[in-house]
Scaffold this motif. Structure first.
Motif, PDB file in Angstrom:
ATOM      1  N   UNK A 196      49.594  43.352  54.174  1.00  0.00           N
ATOM      2  CA  UNK A 196      49.625  43.818  53.340  1.00  0.00           C
ATOM      3  C   UNK A 196      49.083  42.194  52.082  1.00  0.00           C
ATOM      4  N   UNK A 197      48.084  42.163  52.112  1.00  0.00           N
ATOM      5  CA  UNK A 197      48.515  40.369  51.514  1.00  0.00           C
ATOM      6  C   UNK A 197      48.485  40.407  50.288  1.00  0.00           C
ATOM      7  N   UNK A 198      49.219  39.840  49.136  1.00  0.00           N
ATOM      8  CA  UNK A 198      49.974  39.658  47.641  1.00  0.00           C
ATOM      9  C   UNK A 198      48.954  40.193  46.782  1.00  0.00           C
TER      10      UNK A 198
ATOM     11  N   UNK B  54      47.326  42.775  46.894  1.00  0.00           N
ATOM     12  CA  UNK B  54      46.941  44.468  47.347  1.00  0.00           C
ATOM     13  C   UNK B  54      48.125  44.829  47.154  1.00  0.00           C
ATOM     14  N   UNK B  55      49.576  43.756  47.678  1.00  0.00           N
ATOM     15  CA  UNK B  55      50.764  44.619  46.957  1.00  0.00           C
ATOM     16  C   UNK B  55      50.939  44.646  45.242  1.00  0.00           C
ATOM     17  N   UNK B  56      50.120  43.073  44.468  1.00  0.00           N
ATOM     18  CA  UNK B  56      50.247  43.718  42.794  1.00  0.00           C
ATOM     19  C   UNK B  56      49.758  44.824  42.766  1.00  0.00           C
ATOM     20  N   UNK B  57      48.294  44.946  43.256  1.00  0.00           N
ATOM     21  CA  UNK B  57      47.540  45.888  42.995  1.00  0.00           C
ATOM     22  C   UNK B  57      47.866  47.472  43.046  1.00  0.00           C
ATOM     23  N   UNK B  58      48.732  46.939  43.631  1.00  0.00           N
ATOM     24  CA  UNK B  58      49.575  48.868  44.286  1.00  0.00           C
ATOM     25  C   UNK B  58      50.743  49.131  43.532  1.00  0.00           C
ATOM     26  N   UNK B  59      51.115  47.854  43.184  1.00  0.00           N
ATOM     27  CA  UNK B  59      52.989  47.887  42.054  1.00  0.00           C
ATOM     28  C   UNK B  59      52.146  48.230  41.133  1.00  0.00           C
ATOM     29  N   UNK B  60      50.189  48.065  40.177  1.00  0.00           N
ATOM     30  CA  UNK B  60      50.295  47.564  38.688  1.00  0.00           C
ATOM     31  C   UNK B  60      50.229  48.427  38.283  1.00  0.00           C
ATOM     32  N   UNK B  61      49.686  49.759  38.306  1.00  0.00           N
ATOM     33  CA  UNK B  61      49.662  51.326  37.871  1.00  0.00           C
ATOM     34  C   UNK B  61      50.714  51.271  37.167  1.00  0.00           C
ATOM     35  N   UNK B  62      51.997  51.670  38.135  1.00  0.00           N
ATOM     36  CA  UNK B  62      53.134  52.062  37.468  1.00  0.00           C
ATOM     37  C   UNK B  62      53.785  50.402  35.968  1.00  0.00           C
ATOM     38  N   UNK B  63      53.754  49.870  37.049  1.00  0.00           N
ATOM     39  CA  UNK B  63      54.473  48.887  36.221  1.00  0.00           C
ATOM     40  C   UNK B  63      53.897  48.293  34.270  1.00  0.00           C
ATOM     41  N   UNK B  64      52.109  49.031  34.807  1.00  0.00           N
ATOM     42  CA  UNK B  64      51.570  49.566  33.287  1.00  0.00           C
ATOM     43  C   UNK B  64      51.649  50.962  32.901  1.00  0.00           C
TER      44      UNK B  64
ATOM     45  N   UNK C  96      50.177  38.509  33.906  1.00  0.00           N
ATOM     46  CA  UNK C  96      48.613  38.493  35.273  1.00  0.00           C
ATOM     47  C   UNK C  96      48.402  37.094  34.579  1.00  0.00           C
ATOM     48  N   UNK C  97      48.689  36.517  33.846  1.00  0.00           N
ATOM     49  CA  UNK C  97      47.633  35.113  33.236  1.00  0.00           C
ATOM     50  C   UNK C  97      48.923  33.767  33.321  1.00  0.00           C
ATOM     51  N   UNK C  98      49.844  34.696  33.210  1.00  0.00           N
ATOM     52  CA  UNK C  98      51.221  33.496  33.758  1.00  0.00           C
ATOM     53  C   UNK C  98      50.864  33.497  35.261  1.00  0.00           C
ATOM     54  N   UNK C  99      51.072  34.414  35.755  1.00  0.00           N
ATOM     55  CA  UNK C  99      51.355  33.983  37.249  1.00  0.00           C
ATOM     56  C   UNK C  99      49.982  32.964  37.970  1.00  0.00           C
TER      57      UNK C  99
ATOM     58  N   UNK D  50      54.149  32.960  41.058  1.00  0.00           N
ATOM     59  CA  UNK D  50      53.062  33.686  42.129  1.00  0.00           C
ATOM     60  C   UNK D  50      53.361  34.080  43.343  1.00  0.00           C
ATOM     61  N   UNK D  51      54.151  32.774  43.871  1.00  0.00           N
ATOM     62  CA  UNK D  51      54.848  32.781  45.476  1.00  0.00           C
ATOM     63  C   UNK D  51      56.320  34.256  45.196  1.00  0.00           C
ATOM     64  N   UNK D  52      56.512  33.641  44.183  1.00  0.00           N
ATOM     65  CA  UNK D  52      57.690  33.978  43.904  1.00  0.00           C
ATOM     66  C   UNK D  52      57.252  36.038  43.892  1.00  0.00           C
ATOM     67  N   UNK D  53      56.407  36.422  43.541  1.00  0.00           N
ATOM     68  CA  UNK D  53      56.026  37.833  43.494  1.00  0.00           C
ATOM     69  C   UNK D  53      55.866  38.443  45.071  1.00  0.00           C
ATOM     70  N   UNK D  54      56.037  37.776  46.332  1.00  0.00           N
ATOM     71  CA  UNK D  54      56.225  38.229  47.322  1.00  0.00           C
ATOM     72  C   UNK D  54      56.602  39.800  47.282  1.00  0.00           C
ATOM     73  N   UNK D  55      58.085  39.426  46.829  1.00  0.00           N
ATOM     74  CA  UNK D  55      59.084  40.088  47.193  1.00  0.00           C
ATOM     75  C   UNK D  55      58.660  41.695  47.300  1.00  0.00           C
ATOM     76  N   UNK D  56      57.876  41.748  46.446  1.00  0.00           N
ATOM     77  CA  UNK D  56      57.053  43.280  45.974  1.00  0.00           C
ATOM     78  C   UNK D  56      57.921  43.347  44.571  1.00  0.00           C
ATOM     79  N   UNK D  57      57.595  45.016  44.202  1.00  0.00           N
ATOM     80  CA  UNK D  57      58.004  45.203  43.115  1.00  0.00           C
ATOM     81  C   UNK D  57      59.209  44.750  42.218  1.00  0.00           C
ATOM     82  N   UNK D  58      60.472  44.384  42.828  1.00  0.00           N
ATOM     83  CA  UNK D  58      61.223  43.849  42.125  1.00  0.00           C
ATOM     84  C   UNK D  58      61.137  42.343  41.400  1.00  0.00           C
ATOM     85  N   UNK D  59      60.040  41.163  42.007  1.00  0.00           N
ATOM     86  CA  UNK D  59      60.345  40.351  41.482  1.00  0.00           C
ATOM     87  C   UNK D  59      59.024  40.457  40.431  1.00  0.00           C
ATOM     88  N   UNK D  60      57.792  41.079  40.566  1.00  0.00           N
ATOM     89  CA  UNK D  60      56.893  42.088  40.271  1.00  0.00           C
ATOM     90  C   UNK D  60      57.428  41.956  38.165  1.00  0.00           C
TER      91      UNK D  60
END
Length: 263
Positions: free
Chosen positions: A1-3, A5-15, A36-39, A46-56
């Protein structure tokens, strides 16, 4: 899964988390946009978010820690939001974050510690502090809209165990209207799909048209309410739920006194 796509999948729950943390959909979404603007402006971040939910969530936590409320985002605070922000001093922001991360978002204590840049022991102590502070809130009456009898009974026991009273239970939209006519609740716990095919969303709209109180939706399909296409509930618990998650949502809803109409 692309980065992306990972962010998009977790974004509703972060909101969802941001709304529960701030007590407002507008304010919570403003913090998420700022993150998201900072990322987008920082390739290393941006690269640090590749680890999934925790870094997001860790990135979001840094944005939240750098601001003090809706004013910091350029979003004008409504009278309701200003009232919620005025009560934030009762519980320190890190303690609220620790509570929501380990209950509403179902992170482990170790994961929450990584998100908050604290030790696991610190997180455990913050959660205990938040629970103690919130439990000092005034008790209220609760209407339970749930068509599964065993779940309704479980919620009744949970509500009573927290020191609240149950003003009524309903399995359909019509029963919910009747229950409110007999006793106006101070809090509503509502399923979305009800016994006769009616909608818990419509039942809640009926209730909010005659009274103002916080609402917590409990559903097996949270993604249906986290689309960004319409006003969304501030407090949303996923089935099957942990009782600790519902307790935390009740405490947060009463703390903020938040009403979130969906019309």
């Amino acid at each position: 899964m692309s980065l992306g796509s990972q962010i998009a999948a977790n974004l509703p729950f972060l909101r969802r988390y941001a709304r529960a943390l701030t007590g407002s959909q507008a304010s919570g979404d403003a913090f998420v946009r700022e993150m998201l603007e900072a990322v987008l402006a920082d390739e290393a971040l941006m690269a640090s978010l590749a680890g999934g939910r925790v870094p997001l969530y860790r990135a979001f936590s840094k944005v939240w820690a750098s601001a003090s409320g809706p004013e910091a985002t350029g979003t004008a605070a409504s009278e309701h939001e200003a009232g919620a922000q005025a009560r934030l001093g009762v519980i320190t922001p890190p303690a609220r974050q620790a509570l929501l991360l380990t209950t509403l978002e179902d992170f482990t204590t170790a994961e929450a510690a990584a998100i908050l840049d604290r030790s696991p022991q610190d997180v455990a102590e913050m959660v205990a502090q938040a629970i103690a502070d919130i439990e000092r809130e005034q008790t209220t009456s609760v209407l339970i809209i749930e068509d599964e009898p065993l779940i309704a009974m479980q919620l009744e026991d949970l509500v009573i165990g927290l020191g609240h009273t149950v003003s009524g239970t309903a399995a359909t939209r019509t029963q919910a209207r009747t229950a409110v006519g007999e006793a106006m609740p101070g809090l509503v716990l509502a399923d979305i799909q009800l016994a006769d095919g009616s909608s818990g969303l419509d039942a809640v709209d009926d209730i909010l048209s005659v009274g103002s109180m916080p609402v917590i939706f409990i559903t097996a399909y949270p993604e249906r309410l986290l689309t960004g296409d319409r006003p969304e509930p501030t407090y949303l618990v996923t089935k099957p739920f942990q009782e600790a998650t519902v307790r935390a949502a009740i405490s947060q809803a009463l703390f903020f006194g938040s009403t979130r109409p969906l019309g």
